[in-house]
Design a protein around this motif. Structure first.
Motif, short mmCIF file in Angstrom:
data_model
loop_
_atom_site.label_atom_id
_atom_site.label_comp_id
_atom_site.label_asym_id
_atom_site.label_seq_id
_atom_site.Cartn_x
_atom_site.Cartn_y
_atom_site.Cartn_z
N GLY A 416 0.48 -1.42 -0.26
CA GLY A 416 -0.09 -0.39 -0.20
C GLY A 416 0.75 1.40 0.19
O GLY A 416 -0.01 2.52 -0.01
N HIS A 443 -6.50 -0.30 -5.27
CA HIS A 443 -7.09 -1.22 -4.33
C HIS A 443 -8.41 -1.83 -4.72
O HIS A 443 -9.50 -1.34 -5.73
CB HIS A 443 -7.44 -0.22 -3.31
CG HIS A 443 -6.04 0.17 -2.35
ND1 HIS A 443 -5.74 -0.12 -0.78
CD2 HIS A 443 -5.25 1.37 -2.66
CE1 HIS A 443 -4.57 0.60 -1.21
NE2 HIS A 443 -4.56 1.44 -1.49
N ILE A 449 -5.06 -5.10 -1.36
CA ILE A 449 -4.20 -4.91 -2.28
C ILE A 449 -4.06 -6.26 -3.50
O ILE A 449 -3.17 -6.97 -2.94
CB ILE A 449 -3.44 -4.20 -2.53
CG1 ILE A 449 -3.85 -2.90 -1.91
CG2 ILE A 449 -2.25 -3.76 -2.88
CD1 ILE A 449 -2.47 -1.87 -0.75
#
Length: 507
Positions: A416, A443, A449
């Motif tokens: 992320g 996302h 993810i």
């Protein structure tokens, strides 16, 4: 004549009188000699036969089976009550009709072939045929047919059939229901979906006049994406019509299935100030298309010529499939919108001057544009493919020393953390190019993810300019710092912006 008389033990018998003789003597009584036959048993048999015939006639007339006797020339000898009620013909009409008159034109050849086989002595366990009622409706029948022979010659045909029209109708309705769901997958576009619904529905009811109207609460328009009408040539597709006060708008507002005759439509127009577009049909059936509680449109059929073309069962059929039709249209609309979006995205994707690609958690390529493919092809001589390992393609370009760094960058992005960096890539020609990289996590709706998107652009010119500038600055700094002359630069405000080391040493 016949005379009933009471025999011994109260038994009632019947005497058929053949002759009566009168005997009369003067002064004496008159005698009658009656000669006759006891026909009690015969009368009982006749009564029994009459009762049996009456019961048989009652059975034949009240059975749900269709029973008919047909002469070899096709004329009707006998038809029972059930047959007359289902086909809709009276006894007076049947006198001038033949069997061929009630066979449905679309299925006539098959039925006549079966009848001919039976006449020739073949045994057909299940005779299947389609009759046409007086109202023009299809009547599906199945049963037994036998041929009567006298002296080896066929004299008549006896039919004992079952009407299974409703069963066929239910099966077709169920098949139509599932077919609509399947068409949302296989149909290329909405036009094909509408055409498929129209054609399949036509196998069950008359759909010479069929339409689909779509409605959006957020807009003040009514759309007619599919409209087939005998008063128009071919299939007319209205783009849209501003919401007015027509019967279609009334049906949407009513929020329920409507079965309307000409009189009903004219009364509605009068009492609700409706505007009647075009020719008023003899019958109009329309059912709301719903998704949940939201109305998305109307599906309907019309009859301009026959006021008895449709019945309540046809309205039930439209209502039965309406939910599936609404869902299918909504899904196909979303698919078309998605396809348009993807087409625009792909156009941008492939026309971009940047290199664009995406990689999943296993470092497999899940997408790439032409620029990425061309660079890989030019650098390592192999065209990339989806689901192939990115390590075998893009990573080879950056060199062995940078592969570890690149892998760490991807792993940070998969956690992320967006990444930005620059890499120098040595080309086969001996020259080098500089690429600016952006790695961004993708996302999903649930926040997970699973992929990383990559964007890179060639910054070689900028990098060369920066390096040239840096080299010039370093060269200037070396000269400036060793300058023996006094050098000082002052702006308009009197502030010193540059001063040589020689000044500092002197002062």
């Amino acid at each position: 004549r016949e005379i009933p008389f009471l025999a011994k033990k109260g038994v009632l018998r019947t005497l058929s009188i053949n002759s009566v003789f009168r005997h009369e003597q003067e002064g004496e009584e008159i005698f009658l000699t009656i000669v006759g036959d006891d026909i009690t048993r015969r009368r009982r048999m006749e009564s029994s036969i009459s009762k049996s015939n009456s019961q048989l006639q009652d059975l034949v007339d009240n059975t749900s089976d269709l029973i008919l006797l047909v002469a070899m020339d096709g004329k009707f000898i006998f038809v029972n009550k059930a047959w007359r009620e289902i086909l809709g013909y009276g006894l007076d009409e049947l006198a001038s009709m033949k069997m061929e008159d009630i066979l449905h034109p679309q299925h006539k050849v098959e039925a006549e072939a079966q009848i001919q086989q039976i006449i020739e002595g073949a045994s057909i366990p299940n005779f299947d045929a389609v009759f046409q009622s007086k109202q023009g409706k299809k009547i599906f029948v199945s049963g037994s047919v036998s041929c009567r022979f006298d002296n080896g010659k066929p004299t008549s045909l006896r039919y004992i059939l079952n009407d299974f029209t409703e069963k066929i109708r239910a099966e077709k309705a169920q098949s139509l229901y599932y077919s609509i769901a399947n068409w949302t997958v296989v149909s290329q576009n909405l036009d094909v979906l509408y055409q498929s619904i129209h054609e399949e529905l036509g196998k069950i009811i008359d759909v010479k006049n069929f339409f689909i109207a779509l409605y959006d609460q957020n807009e003040s328009y009514l759309y007619f994406p599919y409209y087939v009408d005998q008063y128009f040539k071919g299939n007319v597709r209205f783009t849209r019509r501003r919401l007015g006060n027509g019967v279609t708008e009334y049906a949407i507002a009513a929020n329920r299935p409507l079965f309307l005759s000409t009189d009903d439509i004219e009364l509605l127009a009068k009492t609700n100030s409706l505007h009647l577009y075009g020719t008023t049909p003899q019958q109009l059936l329309c059912v709301p298309l719903r998704i949940g509680e939201r109305i998305t449109g109307i599906i309907g059929v019309k009859s301009y010529d026959d006021p008895k073309m449709f019945d309540e069962r046809d309205l039930e059929l439209l209502e039965f499939i309406s939910g599936q039709v609404a869902t299918a249209i909504a899904r196909k609309q979303r698919e078309e919108e998605l396809n348009k979006y993807l087409a625009r995205l792909n156009a941008i994707f492939d026309s971009s001057s940047h290199l664009i690609w995406s990689v999943n958690k296993n470092f497999q390529l899940t997408s790439f544009n032409k620029n990425y493919a061309n660079l890989i092809k030019n650098q390592i001589g192999v065209h990339p493919s989806l689901q192939a390992s990115a390590e075998n393609f893009g990573w080879k370009m950056v060199g062995a020393s940078n592969r570890r760094i690149l892998e760490l960058k991807y792993r940070h992005a998969l956690r992320g953390e967006p990444q930005y960096f620059e890499f120098k890539i040595e080309q086969k020609t001996g020259s080098a190019i500089w690429l600016e990289f952006y790695l961004n996590p993708i996302h999903y709706a649930d926040g997970i993810i699973k992929e990383v998107s990559g964007i890179a652009r060639d910054i070689t010119r900028r990098k060369e300019a920066e390096l040239s500038l840096r080299h010039s600055e370093e060269l200037f700094r070396g000269i400036f710092e060793n300058l023996q002359d006094i050098y000082c630069r002052i702006n308009r405000q009197g502030e010193i912006t540059m001063i040589s080391q020689s000044v500092l040493k002197r002062l």
